[in-house]
Design an enzyme around this catalytic site. Structure first.
Site, PDB file in Angstrom:
ATOM      1  N   LEU A   1       0.819  -1.207   0.000  1.00 13.24           N
ATOM      2  CA  LEU A   1       0.000   0.000   0.000  1.00 13.24           C
ATOM      3  C   LEU A   1       0.851   1.254   0.000  1.00 13.24           C
ATOM      4  O   LEU A   1       0.497   2.259  -0.618  1.00 13.24           O
ATOM      5  CB  LEU A   1      -0.930  -0.020   1.223  1.00 13.24           C
ATOM      6  CG  LEU A   1      -1.745   1.246   1.483  1.00 13.24           C
ATOM      7  CD1 LEU A   1      -2.795   1.426   0.395  1.00 13.24           C
ATOM      8  CD2 LEU A   1      -2.401   1.188   2.854  1.00 13.24           C
ATOM      9  N   ALA A   2       1.987   1.212   0.687  1.00 14.76           N
ATOM     10  CA  ALA A   2       2.828   2.401   0.818  1.00 14.76           C
ATOM     11  C   ALA A   2       3.294   2.927  -0.535  1.00 14.76           C
ATOM     12  O   ALA A   2       3.476   4.141  -0.703  1.00 14.76           O
ATOM     13  CB  ALA A   2       4.040   2.094   1.704  1.00 14.76           C
ATOM     14  N   ASP A   3       3.492   2.050  -1.504  1.00 21.54           N
ATOM     15  CA  ASP A   3       3.939   2.495  -2.826  1.00 21.54           C
ATOM     16  C   ASP A   3       2.866   3.330  -3.516  1.00 21.54           C
ATOM     17  O   ASP A   3       3.139   4.421  -4.022  1.00 21.54           O
ATOM     18  CB  ASP A   3       4.282   1.277  -3.700  1.00 21.54           C
ATOM     19  CG  ASP A   3       5.513   0.543  -3.193  1.00 21.54           C
ATOM     20  OD1 ASP A   3       6.396   1.199  -2.608  1.00 21.54           O
ATOM     21  OD2 ASP A   3       5.592  -0.679  -3.374  1.00 21.54           O
ATOM     22  N   ALA A   4       1.634   2.823  -3.525  1.00 22.67           N
ATOM     23  CA  ALA A   4       0.549   3.545  -4.194  1.00 22.67           C
ATOM     24  C   ALA A   4       0.225   4.849  -3.465  1.00 22.67           C
ATOM     25  O   ALA A   4       0.021   5.896  -4.097  1.00 22.67           O
ATOM     26  CB  ALA A   4      -0.689   2.657  -4.267  1.00 22.67           C
TER      27      ALA A   4
END
Length: 209
Positions: A159-162
């Site tokens: 999730l952190a990437d998006a």
């Protein structure tokens, strides 16, 4: 969003996560992408599935910023750009001599955003990061688990990437709007770990109350 995006890349150190490697299809898990017909071809950096997924509608230029000629060419490019985005650990940008102190002088109207995993200061400054370990450090992995298990049984969702991409886009647009009013650029220090923390603010409030 209508921007002309130019990726500055290196032939000496191509990014295996986006450009791929000249590897056999049986080893594609190392880079997360495969090649058409399981054949890297003479230009594998243009055939990797990850690159063709994320590199659409973008331009690219290669230069060796470590050389005087490459560094000068990079500064000329910066002088004609509105925004510079990077997400390396801070010491990489320092070694390349493309910090805000340098780029802000080359283009006072530039908006520069740095997106290291854990910010540009503090004890985690030099730590490399991917979405999975950022989520683990800020507590997201634990929250997604079950009461009778530990975080090692929780699957990765990255999730952190998006969230990092969305947060950076919003921050850049706000800075560009500010520049339209003042004529001045600015530097944005956006820790990816801090940015993903807001996705479980409700859990933080539950704990504090």
């Amino acid at each position: 969003m209508g921007a002309e995006v130019i990726r500055v890349e290196s032939l000496a150190r191509p990014d295996p996560n986006t450009r791929g490697q000249a590897i056999l299809e049986s080893n594609r898990g190392a880079t997360g992408g495969g090649y058409p017909g399981s054949y890297p071809g003479p230009t594998p950096w243009n055939r990797n599935s990850n690159f063709n997924s994320t590199g659409r509608n973008k331009k690219s230029v290669t230069m060796d910023i470590m050389t005087p000629e490459g560094h000068a060419a990079f500064l000329r490019l910066v002088q004609n750009c509105d925004v510079f985005i990077e997400n390396n650990v801070p010491d990489v940008i320092e070694r390349l001599n493309i910090t805000w102190d340098v780029l802000g002088k080359a283009n006072p109207k530039l908006v520069m955003i740095s997106m290291p995993g854990f910010g540009r200061t503090g004890p985690y400054k030099k730590f490399r990061a991917f979405g999975a370990n950022m989520e683990a450090i800020v507590g997201h992995t634990l929250l997604r688990g079950y009461p009778d298990t530990d975080p090692t049984n929780t699957s990765n969702v990255f999730l952190a990437d998006a969230v990092g991409g969305a947060g950076a886009a919003f921050a850049v647009l706000a800075a560009v709007a500010q520049r339209e009013r003042t004529g001045k650029g600015q530097f944005i220090d956006m820790s990816l770990a801090e940015n993903v923390g807001h996705t479980f603010s409700q859990a933080m409030m539950d704990y504090s109350m």
